[in-house]
Motif scaffolding. Structure first.
Motif, PDB file in Angstrom:
ATOM      1  N   GLY A  83     -26.929  35.175   8.971  1.00 11.27           N
ATOM      2  CA  GLY A  83     -28.179  35.081   9.728  1.00 11.27           C
ATOM      3  C   GLY A  83     -28.618  36.338  10.448  1.00 11.27           C
ATOM      4  O   GLY A  83     -29.622  36.326  11.164  1.00 11.27           O
ATOM      5  N   THR A  84     -27.898  37.441  10.286  1.00  9.27           N
ATOM      6  CA  THR A  84     -28.235  38.633  11.069  1.00  9.27           C
ATOM      7  C   THR A  84     -29.031  39.668  10.262  1.00  9.27           C
ATOM      8  O   THR A  84     -29.111  40.823  10.661  1.00  9.27           O
ATOM      9  N   ASN A  85     -29.595  39.207   9.150  1.00 13.14           N
ATOM     10  CA  ASN A  85     -30.448  40.090   8.331  1.00 13.14           C
ATOM     11  C   ASN A  85     -31.786  39.401   8.066  1.00 13.14           C
ATOM     12  O   ASN A  85     -32.154  39.137   6.927  1.00 13.14           O
ATOM     13  N   PRO A  86     -32.523  39.077   9.157  1.00 14.47           N
ATOM     14  CA  PRO A  86     -33.728  38.251   8.987  1.00 14.47           C
ATOM     15  C   PRO A  86     -34.788  38.895   8.096  1.00 14.47           C
ATOM     16  O   PRO A  86     -35.505  38.178   7.387  1.00 14.47           O
ATOM     17  N   ALA A  87     -34.883  40.226   8.117  1.00 20.66           N
ATOM     18  CA  ALA A  87     -35.925  40.867   7.306  1.00 20.66           C
ATOM     19  C   ALA A  87     -35.686  40.597   5.820  1.00 20.66           C
ATOM     20  O   ALA A  87     -36.618  40.272   5.069  1.00 20.66           O
ATOM     21  N   ILE A 103     -30.331  26.833   2.330  1.00 14.99           N
ATOM     22  CA  ILE A 103     -29.701  27.909   3.125  1.00 14.99           C
ATOM     23  C   ILE A 103     -28.588  27.301   3.975  1.00 14.99           C
ATOM     24  O   ILE A 103     -28.787  26.261   4.610  1.00 14.99           O
ATOM     25  N   ALA A 104     -27.432  27.949   3.974  1.00 14.66           N
ATOM     26  CA  ALA A 104     -26.349  27.575   4.901  1.00 14.66           C
ATOM     27  C   ALA A 104     -26.184  28.735   5.877  1.00 14.66           C
ATOM     28  O   ALA A 104     -25.903  29.866   5.470  1.00 14.66           O
ATOM     29  N   LEU A 105     -26.405  28.459   7.157  1.00 16.09           N
ATOM     30  CA  LEU A 105     -26.303  29.503   8.188  1.00 16.09           C
ATOM     31  C   LEU A 105     -24.991  29.342   8.950  1.00 16.09           C
ATOM     32  O   LEU A 105     -24.742  28.299   9.572  1.00 16.09           O
ATOM     33  N   ASP A 106     -24.158  30.373   8.886  1.00 19.81           N
ATOM     34  CA  ASP A 106     -22.908  30.368   9.652  1.00 19.81           C
ATOM     35  C   ASP A 106     -23.200  30.783  11.088  1.00 19.81           C
ATOM     36  O   ASP A 106     -23.786  31.845  11.323  1.00 19.81           O
TER      37      ASP A 106
END
Ligand code: SF4
Length: 224
Positions: A83-87, A103-106
């Motif tokens: 989740g730390t690459n939103p762009a 989408i699976a967000l850790d």
């Protein structure tokens, strides 16, 4: 039935990560993406979809082309992301040909603690990585793409109810799965010697999520 492609490289360094070779390894064991896609293509009749995992798949420069190819085979695409690459996420979601189906967000720790997961501790990067996570989570919420959240119960109460409280605003009504850390091949070998948390610790985190109005789901599959 799904195929899984594991992409090398990650911007985080979770000490409990069991994909050490993917995160910090060299070229050993990697296969060319064309070869991997050929493998998928040959099996398209028996597959329902392909999971893009890692490492962090959104760091892979050619990801849009990979998704386009998989979708052209008639297969669904799921992305596993930190989740730390939103762009990069927004980019693939904005095009129907590269939009993932799931989408699976850790969610690792409270956003304010993500500096603990960076390769190099840099005071400047703490707000940046936290802000990116918040941005990524907000985007996923509003994306209308089916999704889930995943959090590990970690040894020595490394993650607590306080982390869950701080993470809760990032989570919507989608399932939030809690699972147990398993030692073995950890990025920080010291974590391999740590005691596996008990089921009750994961259940307590799921229970906290439920208290906060979320769909917390314990490792046994029961809903709290
Ligand atoms: S657990 Fe996931 S986010 Fe953390 S270092 Fe490993 S691959 Fe990266």
């Amino acid at each position: 039935m799904a195929g899984v492609l594991f992409f090398p490289g990650c911007n985080l360094r979770c000490p409990w990560c069991h994909n050490r070779e993917l995160v910090v390894g060299g070229e050993d064991g990697l296969i060319d993406i064309e070869e991997a896609l050929g493998f998928i293509s040959k099996r398209k009749q028996v597959l329902g979809g392909v999971v893009l995992s890692g490492g962090e798949p959104l760091l892979f420069y050619g990801l849009p082309q990979v998704i386009r190819k998989i979708k052209s085979l008639g297969l669904a695409v799921k992305i596993d992301t930190n989740g730390t690459n939103p762009a990069a996420l927004e980019k693939i979601c904005s095009d129907a040909e590269t939009r993932p189906d799931y989408i699976a967000l850790d969610l690792k720790l409270a956003p304010s603690r993500y500096a603990e997961l960076l390769a190099e501790v840099n005071p400047q990067s703490t707000p940046t990585v936290s802000e990116k996570l918040l941005h990524g989570a907000e985007f996923i919420k509003s994306s209308q793409i089916p999704h889930e959240y995943r959090t590990l119960a970690l040894p020595n109460n490394f993650i607590t109810a306080k982390d869950i409280e701080e993470l809760a605003p990032l989570v919507d009504e989608s399932p939030w799965y809690f699972r147990l850390f398993r030692p073995g091949n950890c990025l920080d070998p010291g974590w391999d010697a740590m005691e596996v948390p008990g089921m009750e610790e994961a259940n307590a985190l799921a229970h906290k999520a439920k208290e906060l109005g979320k769909k917390g789901i314990s490792p046994t599959g029961g809903r709290y």
